[in-house]
Motif scaffolding. Structure first.
Motif, short mmCIF file in Angstrom:
data_model
loop_
_atom_site.label_atom_id
_atom_site.label_comp_id
_atom_site.label_asym_id
_atom_site.label_seq_id
_atom_site.Cartn_x
_atom_site.Cartn_y
_atom_site.Cartn_z
N ASN A 1 0.81 -1.22 0.00
CA ASN A 1 0.00 0.00 0.00
C ASN A 1 0.85 1.28 0.00
O ASN A 1 0.31 2.38 -0.01
CB ASN A 1 -0.93 0.01 1.21
N LYS A 2 2.17 1.10 0.07
CA LYS A 2 3.10 2.23 0.11
C LYS A 2 2.83 3.16 1.30
O LYS A 2 2.94 4.38 1.20
CB LYS A 2 3.06 3.03 -1.20
N VAL A 3 2.43 2.54 2.41
CA VAL A 3 2.13 3.32 3.61
C VAL A 3 3.25 3.16 4.62
O VAL A 3 3.74 2.06 4.86
CB VAL A 3 0.79 2.85 4.23
N VAL A 4 3.68 4.29 5.19
CA VAL A 4 4.66 4.27 6.26
C VAL A 4 4.10 5.04 7.45
O VAL A 4 3.67 6.17 7.31
CB VAL A 4 6.01 4.89 5.82
N VAL A 5 4.09 4.37 8.60
CA VAL A 5 3.68 5.02 9.84
C VAL A 5 4.93 5.11 10.70
O VAL A 5 5.55 4.10 11.01
CB VAL A 5 2.59 4.22 10.57
N GLU A 6 5.32 6.33 11.05
CA GLU A 6 6.58 6.53 11.73
C GLU A 6 6.39 7.40 12.96
O GLU A 6 5.57 8.31 12.97
CB GLU A 6 7.56 7.21 10.76
N ILE A 7 7.19 7.10 13.99
CA ILE A 7 7.15 7.94 15.19
C ILE A 7 8.30 8.91 15.16
O ILE A 7 9.45 8.52 14.99
CB ILE A 7 7.22 7.06 16.46
N LYS A 8 7.93 10.17 15.28
CA LYS A 8 8.97 11.20 15.29
C LYS A 8 8.92 11.92 16.62
O LYS A 8 7.85 12.28 17.11
CB LYS A 8 8.74 12.18 14.14
N GLY A 9 10.08 12.11 17.20
CA GLY A 9 10.17 12.75 18.50
C GLY A 9 10.13 14.25 18.41
O GLY A 9 10.17 14.83 17.34
N LYS A 10 10.10 14.87 19.58
CA LYS A 10 10.00 16.32 19.63
C LYS A 10 11.36 16.99 19.58
O LYS A 10 11.47 18.17 19.38
CB LYS A 10 9.31 16.74 20.92
N THR A 11 12.42 16.22 19.77
CA THR A 11 13.73 16.83 19.92
C THR A 11 14.56 16.80 18.64
O THR A 11 15.74 17.09 18.66
CB THR A 11 14.54 16.11 21.03
N LYS A 12 13.94 16.47 17.53
CA LYS A 12 14.68 16.42 16.28
C LYS A 12 15.17 17.81 15.89
O LYS A 12 14.43 18.77 15.93
CB LYS A 12 13.80 15.86 15.17
N ASP A 13 16.44 17.88 15.49
CA ASP A 13 17.01 19.17 15.11
C ASP A 13 16.68 19.55 13.67
O ASP A 13 16.53 20.71 13.34
CB ASP A 13 18.53 19.14 15.28
N ASN A 14 16.56 18.54 12.83
CA ASN A 14 16.28 18.86 11.43
C ASN A 14 14.85 19.38 11.26
O ASN A 14 13.94 19.00 11.98
CB ASN A 14 16.53 17.64 10.53
N ASN A 15 14.67 20.24 10.32
CA ASN A 15 13.38 20.89 10.13
C ASN A 15 12.39 19.97 9.42
O ASN A 15 12.62 19.51 8.32
CB ASN A 15 13.58 22.15 9.28
N ASN A 16 11.28 19.71 10.10
CA ASN A 16 10.29 18.80 9.54
C ASN A 16 9.15 19.52 8.83
O ASN A 16 8.22 18.90 8.34
CB ASN A 16 9.68 17.93 10.65
N PHE A 17 9.21 20.82 8.79
CA PHE A 17 8.08 21.59 8.23
C PHE A 17 7.79 21.25 6.78
O PHE A 17 6.66 21.17 6.37
CB PHE A 17 8.34 23.09 8.35
N ASP A 18 8.84 21.03 6.02
CA ASP A 18 8.66 20.78 4.60
C ASP A 18 7.79 19.56 4.34
O ASP A 18 6.93 19.58 3.46
CB ASP A 18 10.01 20.58 3.91
N THR A 19 8.00 18.51 5.16
CA THR A 19 7.21 17.31 4.93
C THR A 19 5.84 17.43 5.58
O THR A 19 4.86 16.95 5.05
CB THR A 19 7.94 16.07 5.50
N ILE A 20 5.77 18.13 6.72
CA ILE A 20 4.50 18.26 7.43
C ILE A 20 3.50 19.09 6.63
O ILE A 20 2.33 18.78 6.59
CB ILE A 20 4.73 18.93 8.82
N SER A 21 3.99 20.14 5.98
CA SER A 21 3.07 21.09 5.35
C SER A 21 2.54 20.63 4.01
O SER A 21 1.75 21.31 3.39
CB SER A 21 3.77 22.44 5.19
N GLU A 22 2.97 19.46 3.55
CA GLU A 22 2.50 19.00 2.25
C GLU A 22 1.04 18.65 2.26
O GLU A 22 0.55 18.13 3.25
CB GLU A 22 3.30 17.79 1.82
#
Ligand code: ZN
Length: 128
Positions: free
Chosen positions: A107-128
């Motif tokens: 199904n090409k589905v990925v469920v991933e847990i991401k923590g709050k302390t990640k330094d890299n910017n996740n906005f690009d993927t979140i805002s899609e």
């Protein structure tokens, strides 16, 4: 100095400051969130994210009309059902720690847990 030009520059400055503080506020809200986030992506694109500490059920509309039923309960996430033939993703069981993931290849589905302390910017993927 031309009064008109001055006012225009002033306005630009105000807009810039407003934008900067808005971005900062979003950043603070995002990164100071308690606990981890469950991030769902389909075919490499992030489609949805949920806080891990909130119980919820979500029907992931996967690739080509496929379905994966995600359940978040008691700080753990798992897939309760899926339309894929192998059901490997359902058998993967629960994930609850940062970096853990459930992958459904058909199904090409990925469920991933991401923590709050990640330094890299996740906005690009979140805002899609
Ligand atoms: Zn599957």
């Amino acid at each position: 100095m031309d009064n008109k030009t001055f006012k225009k520059n002033d306005l630009i400055l105000i807009i810039c400051l407003a934008l900067a503080s808005a971005v900062m506020l979003i950043g603070i809200t995002f990164f100071s969130k308690d606990g981890a986030t469950v991030v769902i992506s389909v075919d490499g694109k992030t489609v949805k994210s949920f806080p891990l500490d909130t119980d919820t059920t979500y029907n992931i509309g996967g690739f080509h009309g496929s379905t994966n039923i995600l359940e978040i309960k008691d700080g753990k996430a798992h897939l309760t059902d899926a339309s894929c033939p192998d059901k490997l993703c359902v058998n993967m069981g629960y994930i609850s720690k940062e970096g853990q993931s459930i992958i459904c290849l058909p199904n090409k589905v990925v469920v991933e847990i991401k923590g709050k302390t990640k330094d890299n910017n996740n906005f690009d993927t979140i805002s899609e």
